[in-house]
Each structure stands twice: as structure tokens, then as C-alpha cells.
Scaffold this motif. Sequence first.
Motif, PDB file in Angstrom:
ATOM      1  N   VAL A 424     -20.468  36.725 -12.306  1.00 12.83           N
ATOM      2  CA  VAL A 424     -20.307  37.817 -12.038  1.00 12.83           C
ATOM      3  C   VAL A 424     -21.084  38.903 -13.274  1.00 12.83           C
ATOM      4  N   LYS A 425     -21.805  39.678 -12.922  1.00 14.15           N
ATOM      5  CA  LYS A 425     -22.886  40.343 -13.610  1.00 14.15           C
ATOM      6  C   LYS A 425     -22.339  42.134 -13.435  1.00 14.15           C
ATOM      7  N   CYS A 426     -22.074  42.553 -14.314  1.00 19.40           N
ATOM      8  CA  CYS A 426     -21.210  43.908 -14.643  1.00 19.40           C
ATOM      9  C   CYS A 426     -21.013  44.199 -15.817  1.00 19.40           C
ATOM     10  N   ASP A 427     -21.382  45.746 -16.278  1.00 18.07           N
ATOM     11  CA  ASP A 427     -21.368  46.151 -17.586  1.00 18.07           C
ATOM     12  C   ASP A 427     -19.713  46.151 -17.906  1.00 18.07           C
ATOM     13  N   PRO A 428     -19.161  45.410 -18.958  1.00 12.92           N
ATOM     14  CA  PRO A 428     -17.589  45.345 -19.079  1.00 12.92           C
ATOM     15  C   PRO A 428     -17.032  46.638 -19.485  1.00 12.92           C
ATOM     16  N   THR A 429     -18.086  47.673 -19.759  1.00  9.99           N
ATOM     17  CA  THR A 429     -17.657  49.159 -20.126  1.00  9.99           C
ATOM     18  C   THR A 429     -17.545  49.950 -18.645  1.00  9.99           C
ATOM     19  N   ALA A 467     -22.450  44.307 -10.010  1.00  7.82           N
ATOM     20  CA  ALA A 467     -21.893  45.883  -9.637  1.00  7.82           C
ATOM     21  C   ALA A 467     -22.735  46.851 -10.540  1.00  7.82           C
ATOM     22  N   GLU A 468     -23.215  47.921 -10.217  1.00  7.92           N
ATOM     23  CA  GLU A 468     -23.996  48.864 -11.011  1.00  7.92           C
ATOM     24  C   GLU A 468     -23.729  50.161 -10.269  1.00  7.92           C
ATOM     25  N   LEU A 469     -23.889  51.354 -11.093  1.00  4.83           N
ATOM     26  CA  LEU A 469     -24.019  52.684 -10.648  1.00  4.83           C
ATOM     27  C   LEU A 469     -25.436  52.790 -10.179  1.00  4.83           C
ATOM     28  N   VAL A 470     -25.437  53.671  -8.797  1.00 10.24           N
ATOM     29  CA  VAL A 470     -26.748  54.085  -8.425  1.00 10.24           C
ATOM     30  C   VAL A 470     -27.080  55.357  -8.612  1.00 10.24           C
ATOM     31  N   LEU A 477     -22.324  47.321  -4.983  1.00 11.20           N
ATOM     32  CA  LEU A 477     -21.765  45.972  -5.117  1.00 11.20           C
ATOM     33  C   LEU A 477     -22.755  45.090  -4.365  1.00 11.20           C
ATOM     34  N   VAL A 478     -23.373  43.982  -4.939  1.00 11.30           N
ATOM     35  CA  VAL A 478     -24.340  43.329  -4.342  1.00 11.30           C
ATOM     36  C   VAL A 478     -23.422  41.890  -4.382  1.00 11.30           C
ATOM     37  N   TYR A 479     -23.313  41.422  -3.335  1.00 12.48           N
ATOM     38  CA  TYR A 479     -22.525  39.897  -2.948  1.00 12.48           C
ATOM     39  C   TYR A 479     -23.783  39.198  -2.262  1.00 12.48           C
ATOM     40  N   SER A 480     -24.015  37.890  -3.036  1.00 20.13           N
ATOM     41  CA  SER A 480     -25.038  37.155  -2.555  1.00 20.13           C
ATOM     42  C   SER A 480     -24.418  35.475  -2.746  1.00 20.13           C
ATOM     43  N   ASP A 481     -24.997  34.703  -1.932  1.00 20.38           N
ATOM     44  CA  ASP A 481     -24.911  33.353  -2.127  1.00 20.38           C
ATOM     45  C   ASP A 481     -26.000  32.394  -1.729  1.00 20.38           C
ATOM     46  N   ASP A 482     -26.226  31.368  -1.950  1.00 15.70           N
ATOM     47  CA  ASP A 482     -27.516  30.579  -1.737  1.00 15.70           C
ATOM     48  C   ASP A 482     -26.845  29.138  -0.477  1.00 15.70           C
ATOM     49  N   GLY A 483     -26.193  29.799   0.267  1.00 14.62           N
ATOM     50  CA  GLY A 483     -25.502  28.858   1.217  1.00 14.62           C
ATOM     51  C   GLY A 483     -26.553  28.842   2.439  1.00 14.62           C
ATOM     52  N   SER A 531     -30.296  38.389   5.406  1.00 18.13           N
ATOM     53  CA  SER A 531     -29.998  36.668   5.598  1.00 18.13           C
ATOM     54  C   SER A 531     -30.901  36.289   6.685  1.00 18.13           C
ATOM     55  N   GLU A 532     -31.576  35.138   6.127  1.00 19.30           N
ATOM     56  CA  GLU A 532     -32.300  34.210   6.758  1.00 19.30           C
ATOM     57  C   GLU A 532     -31.606  32.676   6.755  1.00 19.30           C
ATOM     58  N   GLU A 533     -31.742  32.275   8.103  1.00 16.84           N
ATOM     59  CA  GLU A 533     -30.900  30.904   8.198  1.00 16.84           C
ATOM     60  C   GLU A 533     -31.544  29.853   7.167  1.00 16.84           C
ATOM     61  N   GLY A 534     -30.718  29.350   6.426  1.00 16.65           N
ATOM     62  CA  GLY A 534     -31.037  28.111   5.413  1.00 16.65           C
ATOM     63  C   GLY A 534     -31.326  28.910   3.939  1.00 16.65           C
ATOM     64  N   ASP A 535     -31.173  30.039   3.946  1.00 14.52           N
ATOM     65  CA  ASP A 535     -31.541  30.749   2.856  1.00 14.52           C
ATOM     66  C   ASP A 535     -30.460  31.688   2.307  1.00 14.52           C
ATOM     67  N   GLY A 536     -29.281  31.640   2.358  1.00 17.17           N
ATOM     68  CA  GLY A 536     -28.105  32.192   2.063  1.00 17.17           C
ATOM     69  C   GLY A 536     -28.117  33.612   2.691  1.00 17.17           C
ATOM     70  N   VAL A 537     -27.205  34.474   1.863  1.00 20.42           N
ATOM     71  CA  VAL A 537     -26.949  35.865   2.496  1.00 20.42           C
ATOM     72  C   VAL A 537     -26.953  36.826   1.388  1.00 20.42           C
ATOM     73  N   GLU A 538     -26.862  38.182   1.710  1.00 25.83           N
ATOM     74  CA  GLU A 538     -26.710  38.905   0.675  1.00 25.83           C
ATOM     75  C   GLU A 538     -26.185  40.295   1.191  1.00 25.83           C
ATOM     76  N   PHE A 539     -25.224  40.940   0.715  1.00 33.33           N
ATOM     77  CA  PHE A 539     -24.528  42.048   1.224  1.00 33.33           C
ATOM     78  C   PHE A 539     -24.561  43.067   0.061  1.00 33.33           C
TER      79      PHE A 539
END
Length: 551
Positions: A424-429, A467-470, A477-483, A531-539
Motif C-alpha cells: 500500500v502506497k499512500c500518504d498517511p496524512t 492512492a493520490e490526489l490528482v 486509486l491505482v490497483y495493479s498485480d503481476d498475475g 492488461s496484457e496476457e501474462g503481464d498482470g493488470v492495472e486498474f
Amino acid sequence: MTDKASKLSIRNVFLWTVMSVVTVSLAILSCLSLYMQIDNYRSELNNKAFVLSDFVARTSSQYIFNNKDEGIAKELGHLVAMPYVLNAHVYRKKNRQQANVEVPQIFASYNKVGQLMTGGKEAQLESLLLNPTISDTGDYLEVSTKSFDAETGIHLGWVYLRLSTREFNSLTQRAIFTHLAAVVILLIIAFYTAFKMQLGISNPIKSLTHFLQQTSRHRDYSSRASGSKIQELDTLANAINVMLYRMQEYMEMQQQAEERHRKLNSSLEEMVNERTTALKDANRELIQALEKLHQFQRQIVQNEKMASLGDMVAGVAHEVNTPIGLGVTASTMMLDRLAVIQKGFDDKTLKASAMKRFIDESNENLNIIYRNLNRAAELISSFKQVAVDQSTENSRSFCVEQLVNEILLSLQPRLKKLKHNINVKCDPTLSVETKAGPINQILINLIMNSVIHGFEFMDAGTINIRAELVSDDKLKLVYSDDGKGIPPEIRKRIFDPFVTTKRGQGGSGLGMHLVYNLVTQALLGSITLTSEEGDGVEFVIIFPVSDAKYV
């Protein structure tokens, strides 16, 4: 039909063209003829002057040679028979023995009655030699000729003649008048001829135009245009007749087709009414079925939400059982040890060593009870907050990192047996105000999709949540995995309902559809997938928030 009437007509163009050509041609020919005739008159006048001056010079040469002025005067008197001779002067050289001396001296003269003697012409004698000159007023012509001795050829003197140009002027005026009259008469004849010719052309055109106007106004395509003696107009009339014939055929075919259509419409009207009624019934049934389908879909989505909440309840209940069980065991041991101490105290056999051992065991068991009850309390608090967020649509202020950690804590029972790593990468404040429930459900569905689908057949995977303010009022919110990623045939319809790769294996296919609805409808945001097959996803999820700040 043109927007404005033409300013020219065939009649005007024809008349102007013919008359312009005829006028220019007659003007050129008349001017040329008049010039040649006047030049001919001038030549005749010059020839007459030459002949007469030469005759006078030959006649006067012997008198000049013998110096007998009485005889020359008599000879000059015969010029009275020529009324066009105004003056005649005979000059002699002062010294004819000197060939180079050219000084004239008047010797004899003739002046017509009423004409004065012209003096001072000595200086012009040489310039008038064989060069007759008409005066500026055009009333007379002047010419001079040298006189020579017939035997010796000695230059004796000069002869000066002034001839009247009245006859020449009269002939010239008559020629001009004649030519002008001829031009006017020819122009009148040309105008009359052109007028008649243009009538022969414009009248058939007018008739043809009137015929077309009447045909267009009355739509009488059976009429035919009459022919013409002019070949081009006759060809035009034939072409118009062919066009009218084809239009008549077309109109007849159109009338027949309209009649067939009327008959067909009258016969099809009842059939159309019957089919319209049947179609209305079918549409009504289809609408009812569609409404039932939507109700069923909403019910399934709601069941999916409740099922995910049920899974969470079961996991949390299982996780809470352990610390509570340890707490019960420790409290039971404390009761047993307390009974032993109570018995020794009652029997007055309690020893200090037993009391010290009881105190140590009590301290250890109370620590065990405190740690496990505190652990259970944290789990129950986290679950309570997540459950409240999932069951309500109200906005509240929260720390983004704390919310994500609570969600991960509620999923701990299902994730603790797996070796997947969640970062989790987010500013705690960072603190925002928005609906926390949709965010809970979105992250739970994304994490469970990664665990079930993305990390299938994988021992350890990595999930990154950022998570960050744009902007001041938008959170990303950027959610990604290496599945293993998403196949192309699934990726293009990933947010459609009932799309799953686990058909028949417990997958409903509503997870990502629920995520899409929560993002776009509950949070009023947008979601994009890479997403690319074999290279995870990013939402990437972007939605509006309020009261965003760093505390």
C-alpha cells in the motif's frame, strides 16, 4: 427556372450583331471608296495644273528668249477661256547668262477678272515645282514650272499658276454626300433584312417557348411541338417531342404504379394492423421479460454483495475464535489455580512459594487473556467498520491509508494462508470525504479477483495499491498485480455482467460488473483497464471527493 430574367434576347443579339458588322463594313468600304474617289479628283486637278503650266511655259519660252512682253501678254489673255485659272505669272531670270544664278523677275501676268495679282511668290517657285499645293482655305491650287529654250535648253524662267478648286470641292462634297446617302440606304436595307431574318428565327423560338410553358403549366405531356424550317430548331423540336414522349410514358408508368400501390395498401392495411397488434403484444411481453431480467440481475448483484459480506463474516468469525478460545483457556486455568489457592487458604496450608507461583501464573494468564481479547477487539472493530461501510451509502471523512488497511485486515482470514504480498502506497496524512462503502467493495472484489484468477497456479504474487490526489477534488486509486493478466476476448467485455472464466466452478461473473457500477454510479467516477496476457493488470480509478486535505 433562373433566379432573374436574362437582360439579352436572341432578337437583340441578332440585330446588334448584324447591324454592327454591316455598319463597320460599310464604314470601311465607304471611307476607302471616298478616299480613292477624292484622290482621283485630286490627281485630275494636278494633271490639269501640270498640263496647263507646261503649256504656258512652252508658249512663253520664245517670248522670254526674245524679250517680247507684248506678245506674251496677248498669249496669256487666251486663258480667259479657262474660268478655273485665277492667276498666271511668267518670271524670267535676271541674268540668264549665268547658269547658277536663280533670281526670278516678273515678266508677264494674267489675272482673272475680279482677282488681284498675287505678289511675293518668287520665293515659292522652286517649292511649287511639280508639287501642286492646295491653300489652307482650300479655295485654290498653286503650281510652278520652269521654262527652257527649246533649241539650247537654257533655263529662261518660271511659270506660276493659281487654279480655282471650286469644281474639285464641289465634286468632293458630292462624293461625300453620295457615299453617306448610300451608307444610310444600305443600313436601312440591312436593318430591314436583319429584322426579317431575326423574326424568322425568334418567332419559332417564341412559339416553342410558349408551347413548353403551356405544357408545363397544364402537364399535358401528350402534346407535341411543331417542326420548323430551320434545321437546328427542327432538331430541338424533335428532341423536345422525344422528351415529352418519355415523360408521358414515365407518368403513365407512375400512375399505374400508384394504382397498384393503392390496391396493395388497401389489401395490406388489415395485415399491417394485425401484425402491429401482434408486435405490440410481443413488445409488451418483451418489456415485461426485460424488467424481470433487470430485477433478477439487480437481485443477483445484491446477492453477490451480501455473499462477499457473508464470506467476510465467516472469515472474521473463524479468526476471532482463536483469540477468544485462548482467552477462555487461560481464564479456565486461572479459575483452577484460584480454586487451589482458595483451598490452601481455607485449610491454612497455603505456602509462600505456592502463592508466588500462583501470582506468576496469574500474571502470565492475564497477559494471554489481554492480548487475545485485544486482538479479537481489533478484528471485531475492523469488521464492524467495513460492514457498516458496505451496508450504507453515506459519505464520511476518513484516512485513505487507514481505510485500505482496515479492508486488508478484514480479508486477513482469507489471505493469511497465502504467500501473496500486498503493498500500500499512500500518504498517511491524506484524508478525504466520500462514500467508503463502494471503495470497500471495489478493493475487496479486485483483491479476490487477483487471488482467484490472476494468481491461479502461482505460489506468490504481488499486489500494489496506490492512492493520490490528482486535483483538489479528485482522488486516483491505482490497483495493479503481476498475475497472468486477462485474455483479449475477456478484456474487451470485462465489465459486462456474467463474464467469467470460472463458469461452473462457482464464478458468477458479476464481480467486475459490480465494480464498474460502484465506480460510475456510486462514486460518479471512471475506471480504465490496462492488461496484457501474462503481464498482470492495472486498474486506474478516478472519482470526485470533497474536503481533501493532508492532516
